[in-house]
Design an enzyme around this catalytic site. Sequence first.
Site, short mmCIF file in Angstrom:
data_model
loop_
_atom_site.label_atom_id
_atom_site.label_comp_id
_atom_site.label_asym_id
_atom_site.label_seq_id
_atom_site.Cartn_x
_atom_site.Cartn_y
_atom_site.Cartn_z
N ASP A 28 -2.01 6.54 -3.51
CA ASP A 28 -0.90 5.84 -2.88
C ASP A 28 -0.45 4.71 -3.79
O ASP A 28 -0.97 4.54 -4.90
CB ASP A 28 -1.28 5.34 -1.48
CG ASP A 28 -2.31 4.22 -1.52
OD1 ASP A 28 -3.06 4.13 -2.52
OD2 ASP A 28 -2.40 3.45 -0.54
N SER A 56 0.81 -1.21 0.00
CA SER A 56 0.00 0.00 0.00
C SER A 56 0.85 1.27 0.00
O SER A 56 1.58 1.53 -0.94
CB SER A 56 -0.97 -0.04 1.19
OG SER A 56 -1.94 0.96 1.10
#
Length: 434
Positions: free
Chosen positions: A238, A102
């Site tokens: 992200d 992530s």
Amino acid sequence: MKNIFGTDGIRDKINQGPLTPANLTQLGHAIGQWASNNLEKPIKILIGYDTRSSCSSILDLLAHSILQYPVELFNGKVLPTPVICKLVKEEEFDLGIIISASHNLAEYNGIKIVKKHAKISALAEGAITQLYQHEKFVEGPLKSSLQNYEQANQLYQIFITAWFEAEFLQGKKIVLDCAHGATYQLAPKIFEHFGAQVIIINNNPDGHNINLGCGSTCPQNITTAVLLHHADWGISFDGDGDRVIMVDHNGHTYDGDEILAILAQHPLFKKSPIVGTIMSNQGLGQYLQEKNKIFFRASVGDKHVYQMMQQYHAMLGGEPSGHIIVEPFSYSGDGIFTSLLVIDTFLKEHIGLPVFKKFVQVATHIDVTSKKDLSQDPYNSIIKKYENQLNPGRLIIRYSGTEPILRIMVECNHQQTANLLAEQLKQELESTLR
């Protein structure tokens, strides 16, 4: 038995914990065995990953073990997390496996497992952990081979275009910060499809630069670019694309709380409760209360947000970090979809700015080697002492589910007070946690 799954799947530094070659081989067996014991055959699994250099070796090790079971495994290659979730939901897949850490830097990686309508349950995580830690697997022949799945991005684009009018971004200049991550090819195509003039930054992944001084955790980059290019919007993802932070033409930054407040005004959600987390700003709660909206707080983590959304039949939920879940579309945070929906809402609704007045929030953290029980003294007494100094205000102290740190957040009306209390509390806790 310690669960190897944290707040958002398995996560660690490369070649540590579950991410050593031997442990990844064992984990692949555990996933394959669990799937073959619990899912109807034939079992179809979609696997994809972000742009970290470590993803290919993790894929190879997992696939070699999983394919020793009666499973068909499809390789979507570089895919944003929400794309995998959406395709598992809509297509004939039983599971999705996402190789990504992530928003973390490239020295980390992780593994998330999702099913048709949610991430796998805590019960399933426990069962896989049990197999991983205690079962002695015997290597056997592969029952099938890893198959390429080239149509993933194209299918996702079809799903997302069904939600918006053709060329609704015509005449809009939009800057995208792709964090050198999984959205670097797909996001520009989608925004250009809707007619936007797209300027792209941080979209040259080299395997090591994902999230490095860029993306949703560094929103100053997108702010600078929006003002430099006189853009209408800036959108910052992200590394795996499940978070988004947005910036308007004035350089104002919209975090997840403000995005929830904006989307709450969309006609689709006007009768829906809204789910945030314990980290959501008190200002959001007050704003929604003024709008006669029901607001719930879940534990940190988008899987907890989604569980509470299901419990209270909410169609919208999210976190300040930019994980926003729009339930009619998916059960995952989706940066591309969310940003399009925010712009669409601005174009169609009369939204005044600022959306709401925020309480000051000051966040800090303490590096830890072990997770002490904070409900016990002396930690509990220290925390209560500082809680009593906040009125109005809140104190949130919790261990990270993905990193070896204790997070501290002080929320109150005054910046100076928040700064002072956060620093004093950090020092006092740090001295006792050693």
